[in-house]
Design an enzyme around this catalytic site. Structure first.
Site, PDB file in Angstrom:
ATOM      1  N   TYR A   1      -4.774   7.785  -5.015  1.00 34.07           N
ATOM      2  CA  TYR A   1      -5.811   8.137  -4.436  1.00 34.07           C
ATOM      3  C   TYR A   1      -6.015   9.632  -4.364  1.00 34.07           C
ATOM      4  O   TYR A   1      -5.085  10.614  -4.291  1.00 34.07           O
ATOM      5  CB  TYR A   1      -5.467   8.116  -2.649  1.00 34.07           C
ATOM      6  CG  TYR A   1      -6.438   8.318  -1.857  1.00 34.07           C
ATOM      7  CD1 TYR A   1      -7.783   8.570  -2.115  1.00 34.07           C
ATOM      8  CD2 TYR A   1      -6.127   8.456  -0.255  1.00 34.07           C
ATOM      9  CE1 TYR A   1      -8.733   8.880  -1.067  1.00 34.07           C
ATOM     10  CE2 TYR A   1      -7.087   8.797   0.717  1.00 34.07           C
ATOM     11  CZ  TYR A   1      -8.543   8.891   0.312  1.00 34.07           C
ATOM     12  OH  TYR A   1      -9.523   9.339   1.101  1.00 34.07           O
TER      13      TYR A   1
ATOM     14  N   LYS B   1      -8.171   5.384  -6.750  1.00 36.82           N
ATOM     15  CA  LYS B   1      -9.131   5.354  -5.366  1.00 36.82           C
ATOM     16  C   LYS B   1      -9.923   6.856  -5.874  1.00 36.82           C
ATOM     17  O   LYS B   1      -9.383   7.767  -5.345  1.00 36.82           O
ATOM     18  CB  LYS B   1      -8.551   5.343  -3.989  1.00 36.82           C
ATOM     19  CG  LYS B   1      -9.755   5.309  -3.099  1.00 36.82           C
ATOM     20  CD  LYS B   1      -8.775   5.474  -1.668  1.00 36.82           C
ATOM     21  CE  LYS B   1      -9.911   5.619  -0.578  1.00 36.82           C
ATOM     22  NZ  LYS B   1      -9.248   5.660   0.829  1.00 36.82           N
TER      23      LYS B   1
END
Length: 302
Positions: free
Chosen positions: A137, A166
């Protein structure tokens, strides 16, 4: 390597609190099932939206246990792994795997942001702690750590279990940069609600979503339309949805999304301090947006 886990709409599920401040596990289970029944493909507990920084280690493990029991084989539970200390993040990753999590979303440390040498060492320690597939992320606005495309690709080369990224820097050019370096090695996902159609146009095949907590059917429909036909196919639904999706992008996104849930009858706005529920003009402005969306909600999301 299977990348099927990282496709479609995956809620960054909110953490519901009872009146006494404890986690409301009964509602959490119902909420997760509602999301999956609407077409969502997994759930990510205790990320930023899940108020992970305010939850104890034991509460996090109990949340994973509840979600795994509720969803069974229907959809994977993919906990967000972040902590103040690397050792705690490592312990959390291992404990989540032991409870039946099927993937991990690995974040930088909550409070300490520094250079790539230290941040890279943190990520390596967490990823190496389990055999689970990993979603890395990148959200420099929230965590003050920016994983450059070159660094992301280097980590993926070192750890085959890093299957997806992400990318939530807000810079859509990052998608092209990652693809130029990695080809199809990494699944691209986005976590910015009001740039989902744009993210799909740039190659994202998964969405870690926020307002899906209140509008799962509409979120799935928007994703599917954008994937099938681009902006033109999604425009009508996107136009309706955008004012609500923009509530995901400010400092009080947790309060705003939980307020939206409360207004549609799927949750409570209760948050854990230091957050406080919205009040005054700020609350009135949010309610105006939310109530307009409810009043003009499409008759069918499909």
């Amino acid at each position: 390597m299977s990348k099927s886990m990282w496709q479609g709409v995956i809620p960054a599920i909110t953490t519901p609190f009872a009146e006494d401040g404890a986690v409301d596990h009964a509602f959490l289970a119902r909420h997760a099932l509602w999301q999956v029944e609407a077409g969502c493909t997994g759930v990510v507990p205790f990320g930023s939206l899940g108020e992970g920084a305010t939850l104890s280690f034991a509460e996090k493990i109990a949340i994973v246990r509840t979600l795994v029991a509720a969803l069974g084989d229907r959809a994977p539970v993919i906990p967000g792994i972040a902590a103040l200390a690397t050792d705690e993040a490592v312990r959390l990753a291992r404990a989540c795997e032991a409870e039946g999590a099927r993937g991990l979303m690995v974040l930088p440390p909550y409070a300490y942001s520094t250079d790539w040498r230290e941040m890279g060492a943190h990520v390596r320690a967490v990823v190496a702690a389990t055999g689970l597939p990993v979603l890395l992320y990148n959200n420099p606005l929230a965590y003050r750590t920016d994983f450059a495309p070159e660094q992301i690709v280097d980590l993926a080369a070192e750890f085959p279990q890093i299957e997806a990224v992400k990318e939530s820097s807000g810079d859509l050019r990052r998608f092209a940069a990652i693809q130029a370096l990695a080809g199809d090695r990494l699944v691209l996902m986005t976590g910015i609600d009001d740039a989902i159609v744009e993210g799909i146009a740039m190659g994202a095949t998964g969405w870690i979503a926020g307002q899906v907590n209140a509008y799962p059917a509409e979120s799935v429909a928007l994703f599917e339309r954008a994937r099938a036909g681009g902006y033109a196919a999604a425009k009508d639904l996107y136009d309706w949805f955008l004012p609500i999706l923009r509530l995901d992008t400010g400092p009080k996104f947790v309060q705003l999304i939980k307020l939206t849930q409360q207004c549609v009858g799927w949750g409570s706005e209760r948050v854990r301090a230091p957050r406080l529920v919205l009040d005054g003009a700020e609350r009135a402005a949010a309610l105006q947006v939310i109530e307009h969306a409810i009043a003009t909600r499409p008759g069918t999301a499909r």
